[in-house]
Design an enzyme around this catalytic site. Structure first.
Site, short mmCIF file in Angstrom:
data_model
loop_
_atom_site.label_atom_id
_atom_site.label_comp_id
_atom_site.label_asym_id
_atom_site.label_seq_id
_atom_site.Cartn_x
_atom_site.Cartn_y
_atom_site.Cartn_z
N CYS B 106 0.84 -1.20 0.00
CA CYS B 106 0.00 0.00 0.00
C CYS B 106 0.88 1.25 0.00
CB CYS B 106 -0.97 -0.05 1.18
SG CYS B 106 -2.33 1.12 1.03
N HIS B 234 -3.46 -5.70 0.97
CA HIS B 234 -2.76 -5.89 2.24
C HIS B 234 -2.63 -7.37 2.60
CE1 HIS B 234 -2.53 -1.72 3.81
NE2 HIS B 234 -3.55 -1.52 3.00
N GLU B 236 -0.78 -8.64 4.90
CA GLU B 236 -0.66 -8.80 6.36
C GLU B 236 -2.03 -8.78 7.03
OE1 GLU B 236 -0.24 -6.02 4.81
OE2 GLU B 236 -1.21 -4.44 5.99
#
Lengths: 991, 274
Positions: B106, B234, B236
């Protein structure tokens, strides 16, 4: 020599911002322009070489792939009207601040005092528009005259060589610091005039209390010793006015109220706050005994309860209504980042984990003429949503729960509730982390942003109704990045044990934060001239009460001062030593060595006289309407499209609700991620599946009948949302946020006694139901002057309480969502249904109010919620959704379309009062009801569990994707999921 | 000790996802996974050379005030390191030359692109050739996206993956190239390991499956070595099934799809750099 750097998009690059503005101009103003393009302008007012300017322009200030850049010449061409919008002097310019830092990195040298970068935006309009129309466009929509200035040029007027003339919005700082002395030995009228002129918001009794304080010979003797005369200084008056403001002192909640009920029974209530709010928590905690999970209530910036042996959770909800009415973006942004400071500044400090947002607006489609100074509800809607978006997203805090309520009366004052939860270790360096104590001799340290004229009189301004003279300086713009840097620094300082206490600078600025902290030691000595200023020219009193954002005040002991300051410098955070906490008994401020304020601490904090407020409740004789021959299916579609019920997805998706990777039940759920969740589940620790659950209830529409039941319903709504996803009903705390219209009877408020009685009744219910549910209150806030009054027009909001809850789920993997899961699953309705359409969304849609406001049976509800917890722990439930606005029909429709399957149900099976009409069965808003689904094989286990509760098998989940509701053989509604969902999604889809 | 995989996440000035990125590295097997404030690097106390895997996390560096990650890129390029040590940009150059791994998510992806680290088709790492700009819809958007992978890509992170599902949360995620030739070079070298796709994992330009209007539906790009990788979604945020938006209704593996990217990175380091 100042210069202008203009940055624009290259040909062929889509200008999404310009397109958005063009669309909004069409929607807001009905003006259809051919094209809107946008340019960014940086005005550099600093000593920089041409090469440095060029490097800045082509480096950090532009993107070579998509942008062109020009220095001191225009990029604008091919337009009809150019509008450039920049900030007024002194308004926070975050982009300008970042640009300045970037240029300093480039040149390797800091800007000199007074040097700055200012930003503005150019709008190039093409189409049928002249200067006059452009003026209307900019003042009515593009800009906010309170904080922004603009230039409008036609194509012929733009100098093709130099472009728009340079404009430097520097603050003119010619005023010399000066302390004024105020003679209070004047007539009552003159006293009131002093209060009005100074925006002090003090009433006559309070002014007279100051008068007699200043005439006390003992006080005068002490003042003389410190070089002050008998007359109070402006610094002292301002400090007193902030500390005694309704906003800070909650004078209405602390007042003595003479209450008379509808039968003429009279009682005197000595402080609503102490009697009902503190009282409820005290009684509940006593009942819980060793199971008491409260750790810190009412005494700090936020409430703290136990999470597990190692961690504590912190929750605070604030309102920021008045500033949001004037500048929706800045007001809301400041609201959320301000609430974040409360969350951080509790105990010794806590890491921020999530935000919640609840807004109350008038319809964005409002189409009547607006009274003066009010912004159109649509502008408020968009500004507030964007402000909270920027505040939350940029701070890296997920927004996981919220709602939007609509009522025309919120045009007078929008309500902007911002909540923040944080988490702290149970102990820090061996001490409970939720406690703190300033020590005598600790340094008063201010960290974060600098002080300016922004936010002066915020506390006193919000203690009044919005009027003609409401000050523009009350508006602030938050700066999430400066604050983020400060928090990154402070949490390291906390863990290293570098400070003894911390609090935020919110309403009242230093005057409140330092004053409150100094209560620990009993005195302070603060040097106002040491405070870092954004620009020179502030008066000592302005430094003391400025509400400039992003500041925390700390108590740092001598021995860790050097380490604290060094860490701050390394992490790029400004920290300033303003003086010492003392035990002198005095609030002592100096400027350039001269005493400018010397107030007795006890008088400052305890001297405000208690208000006395009459309250008289009366029955208004509401009647139930008689409705017949309604088209129930059309009614359901109508309800699904009501603003209070329809999908808020367009807003939810603008909020990052997943940053920190811990949001386990998200705001949107279901087969295509667009159903409305009842509550949020958050997993704060990587090494544990224990979770936090948060939810809220808010039902202002019931206030028109009886605020007692409004309050009860808000509590029940919050709790049933909370238990719906799996929150433990025996480990949950509440926060009450009252937003009222002025309840003090006066010439301007002739119906004050009724409004005060409404307030009393809401408080009585708050006590009764919190105690009955065993839900302690841990924090809250009140905002009591939500009225608009200019000329003959007065708009008062409906009495509104947001009841927020925070609690625990033992294992997030047991959480349950609202969407139906599998065809063949059984549908049960839990709870009993009565003829309770009074104040309902259904009656509102029909243009009625009714009389039968829903009432809560807390004992039955508590038992039901406990049993629901058992069912969730045993994994019996496939889905669970609460019934609220729009009742059973709306709840089942949502469950069905969220899950992508149908529901067929026979409403004759539900537990209900006899003889209910079809309308009541479908749309009654009886409380404490939930619709659940389960696998057929779990039927008997489920029925055994719920044997002592109101529970009925009413239908089945179907593969056919429609909602079919009947009474026996008589079909009431048969609507496809697509039809229902479209009605539900359409209203706010484009906002 | 020398056999430890060491992962670093740079934090500060507006990064927001450093904790969960460090946790993803740890879950994927990195023995050391630290989120370190950039002040520590600028003070010279922490050096990139002590790590194998550099993570640039999501957030809003400096508020994205000058355009996403612009001011952040400027800091890494120009901020002095105490004691006159190598600038962070120089340390990053050495890190790349040493064959180590960098992943930007990002805002970290935006940072890499604007510093010229990606896609660096010519491997010069200092010349910006692409950018990430405002979504076509003109707004920030939080939404889960289906992502098609490219098995022919050199990207070491997406090796063996067939299609993944991750959330995007950004306002400036639209991938734009300097010229048609740039796009051609990227495509020819298979530097696009991730594209926004429909639920059947076919690349799409249609909103909202393609949430920002990225050219060629580009969601992530790598450099020709495959060791530098950036993506808007994302990973994560999906390391455990309970982070999936439909975990209460679908049968899902315990580990989330995002974790796979980190596992590939850690496995690569163990095989090649220890």
């Amino acid at each position: 020599m100042p210069c202008r750097i203009v940055v624009g998009l290259k040909d062929g690059v889509r200008d999404a911002r310009g397109e958005r503005v063009k669309n909004e101009i069409r929607q807001h103003l009905g003006l259809d322009l051919d094209r809107v393009r946008t340019l960014d302008v940086y005005t550099l007012d600093a000593e920089l070489s041409p090469a440095e300017i060029d490097a800045a322009a082509k480096g950090p200030l532009s993107d070579p792939v998509i942008q062109n850049v020009a220095v001191d010449r225009p990029l604008a061409e091919d337009f009809d009207v150019l509008i450039e919008v920049g900030f007024r002097p002194g308004v926070t310019d975050n982009i300008g601040r970042t640009a300045r830092e970037a240029i300093q990195y480039l040149t390797g040298r800091p800007f000199a005092a007074g040097e700055a970068v200012y930003t503005s935006v150019q709008y190039l309009l093409t189409g049928a528009i002249d200067k006059a129309a452009a003026e209307q466009l900019v003042s009515g929509f593009l800009a906010n005259g309170l904080i922004q200035r603009w230039t409008i040029l036609t194509r012929d007027e733009l100098d093709p060589a130099k472009g728009v003339p340079v404009c430097i919005p520097r603050v003119d700082a010619t005023a010399e610091p000066r302390v004024q002395k105020m003679d209070l030995n004047v007539t009552d009228d003159a006293l009131l005039q002093i209060s009005r002129d100074g925006m002090l918001a003090l009433n006559l009794e309070e002014m007279k209390t100051l008068q007699s304080y200043s005439n006390d010979p003992q006080v005068q003797a002490k003042r003389r010793e410190n070089g002050l005369g008998a007359e109070l200084t402006d610094v002292e008056l301002e400090a007193l006015a902030q500390t005694w403001s309704e906003h800070c002192k909650h004078k209405i909640f602390a007042a003595k109220i003479d209450y008379e009920d509808e039968s003429g029974n009279k009682e005197t209530i000595d402080s609503l706050f102490k009697t009902y709010i503190v009282g409820a928590t005290r009684d509940i905690r006593q009942g819980l005994g060793k199971d008491d999970f409260c750790l810190s209530v009412f005494k700090d910036n936020a409430g703290v309860i136990r999470f597990n042996d190692d961690w504590s959770m912190v929750f605070k909800v604030e309102t920021h209504n008045s500033p949001s009415a004037l500048d929706p973006y800045g007001g809301a942004l400041t609201g959320i980042v301000g609430c974040n400071r409360d969350g951080y500044g509790t105990g010794m400090g806590a890491r921020l984990i999530f935000n919640t947002d609840v807004f109350c607006f008038a319809s964005p489609f409002y189409d009547k003429p607006l009274p003066p100074r009010l912004l159109h509800p649509r502008r408020i809607f968009e500004g507030v949503v964007e402000g909270v978006e920027h505040g939350g997203n940029k701070s890296g805090i997920p927004t996981i729960n919220g709602s939007i309520q609509f009522d025309e009366r919120f045009a007078g004052k929008p309500l902007v509730y911002c909540g923040t939860a944080s988490i702290m270790p149970a102990t820090l360096n061996g001490q409970p982390c939720h406690e703190k104590q300033v020590q005598v001799g600790d340094h008063i340290i201010m960290t974060g942003g600098r002080i300016g004229k922004d936010g002066i009189h915020g506390a006193t301004f919000s203690s009044e109704e919005l009027h003609e003279g409401s000050p523009v300086t009350a508006v602030q713009i938050g700066d999430p990045i400066t604050q983020r840097r400060m928090f990154d620094f402070l949490i390291i300082a906390r863990d290293r044990g570098l400070y003894n206490s911390i609090t935020d600078n919110g309403a009242g600025g230093l005057s409140s934060s330092v004053g409150e902290m100094a209560e620990d030691t009993g005195g302070l000595e603060m040097h106002l001239d040491r405070a870092p200023l954004k620009y020179p020219g502030l008066q000592p009193w302005e430094i003391l009460i400025s509400e400039a954002q992003e500041r925390m005040t700390l108590a740092v002991p001598d021995e860790s001062l050097a380490a604290f300051m060094q860490l701050a410098a390394e992490m790029g955070v400004e920290a300033t030593d303003l003086g010492l906490f003392t035990d002198s008994g005095y609030y002592h401020c100096l400027y350039a060595g001269e005493t400018v304020c010397y107030l007795d601490m006890e008088f400052l904090h305890e001297g405000v006289p208690q208000m006395q407020i009459p309250a008289k409740w009366e029955l208004k004789g509401h009647q139930e309407p008689s409705l017949s021959g309604r088209d129930l299916q059309a009614d359901l579609l109508g309800l699904l499209g009501r603003l209070n019920i329809c999908s808020k997805e367009s807003v939810v998706r603008r909020y990052d609700h997943e940053v920190q990777a811990a949001t386990i039940v998200k705001p949107l759920t279901g087969v295509v991620n667009d159903g409305p969740s009842d509550a949020a589940v958050y997993r704060p620790l990587f090494d544990s599946f224990e979770g936090i659950v948060t939810a809220h209830g808010i039902c202002p529409s019931y206030s028109d009948i009886d605020t007692y039941h409004m309050m009860a319903c808000a509590i029940d709504e919050a709790l049933r949302n909370y238990v719906s996803v799996g929150g433990n009903i025996e480990h949950v705390a509440g926060l009450d946020n009252f937003c009222w219209c002025d309840p003090v009877e006066s010439e301007r408020t002739p119906d004050g006694a009724y409004k005060a009685a409404q307030l009393v009744r809401a408080n009585k219910a708050l006590y009764d139901y919190c105690v009955a549910f065993g839900v302690p209150l841990i924090s809250g806030k009140d905002s009591m002057k939500n009225d608009y009054q200019i000329g003959e027009t007065k708009i008062s909001i409906p009495p509104t309480v947001l009841f927020s809850v925070i609690g625990k789920i033992e294992d997030v993997r047991k959480a349950v969502t609202m969407d139906v899961k599998t065809p063949g699953d059984l549908v049960y309705l839990l709870g009993a249904t009565a003829d309770e359409l009074g104040g309902s969304e259904y009656y509102r849609m029909c243009g009625e109010l009714g009389a039968n406001v829903p009432q809560v049976d807390a004992k039955k509800a508590f038992k039901l919620y406990q049993t629901l917890n058992r069912a969730q722990e045993q994994g019996l439930l496939r889905s669970c959704h609460d019934l609220s606005d729009g009742g059973l029909a709306v709840s089942l429709a949502e469950k069905a379309f969220a899950g992508g399957f149908g529901i067929r149900a026979d409403l004759d099976n539900i537990v209900a009062e006899a003889g209910l009409s079809d309308e009541a069965l479908l749309f009654s808003e009886s409380q404490s009801r939930l619709a659940v689904t389960l696998k057929p094989e779990n039927r008997s286990a489920f029925e055994v569990l719920f044997a002592d509760c109101d529970s009925a098998l009413i239908g089945v989940v179907t593969a056919e994707t429609s909602l079919v509701l009947s009474r026996g053989d008589r079909q009431l509604i048969a609507a496809s999921n697509d039809q229902n969902k479209e009605a539900w999604q359409a209203p706010l889809r484009e906002l | 000790m020398s056999k430890q995989v060491r992962s670093l996440v740079i934090a500060g000035n507006g990064t927001n996802c450093e904790r969960e990125v460090a946790e993803a590295c740890r879950l994927a097997g990195s023995e050391v996974a630290e989120a370190v404030h950039v002040a520590e690097l600028l003070a010279g106390r922490v050096k990139l050379e002590d790590y194998h895997f550099l993570n640039l996390a999501g957030g809003f560096l400096d508020g994205d005030d000058l355009g996403s990650a612009k001011a952040g890129a400027n800091r890494l390029l120009h901020a002095p390191v105490a004691g006159g040590g190598a600038s962070l940009a120089e340390q990053i150059g050495q890190f790349i030359a040493d064959g180590k791994l960098i992943m930007g998510v990002c805002n970290g992806f935006q940072l890499m692109v604007k510093m010229g680290l990606l896609p660096a088709a010519e491997q010069n790492y200092q010349q910006q050739s692409c950018t990430l700009t405002h979504n076509d819809c003109g707004r920030f958007v939080d939404r889960w996206t289906y992502l098609q992978t490219d098995s022919a890509s050199p990207c070491i992170y997406t090796k063996g993956l067939e299609g993944i599902y991750l959330p995007v949360r950004h306002g400036e995620g639209k991938f734009v190239v300097e010229s048609a030739a740039t796009l051609q070079a990227i495509e020819d070298a298979h530097l696009v390991p991730l594209r926004y796709a429909d639920a059947g994992f076919n690349p799409t330009m249609d909103y909202p499956a393609n949430p920002n209007g990225s050219i060629a539906a580009i969601a992530g790009v790598c450099d020709p070595t495959g060791r530098l990788f950036g993506l808007m979604p994302h990973p994560e945020a999906y390391v455990h099934y309970t982070q999936h938006p439909r975990w209460t209704r679908e049968e899902l593996a315990e580990e989330g799809m995002g974790l796979w990217l980190y596992q590939n990175a850690i496995n690569y380091i163990r095989a090649n750099l220890l």
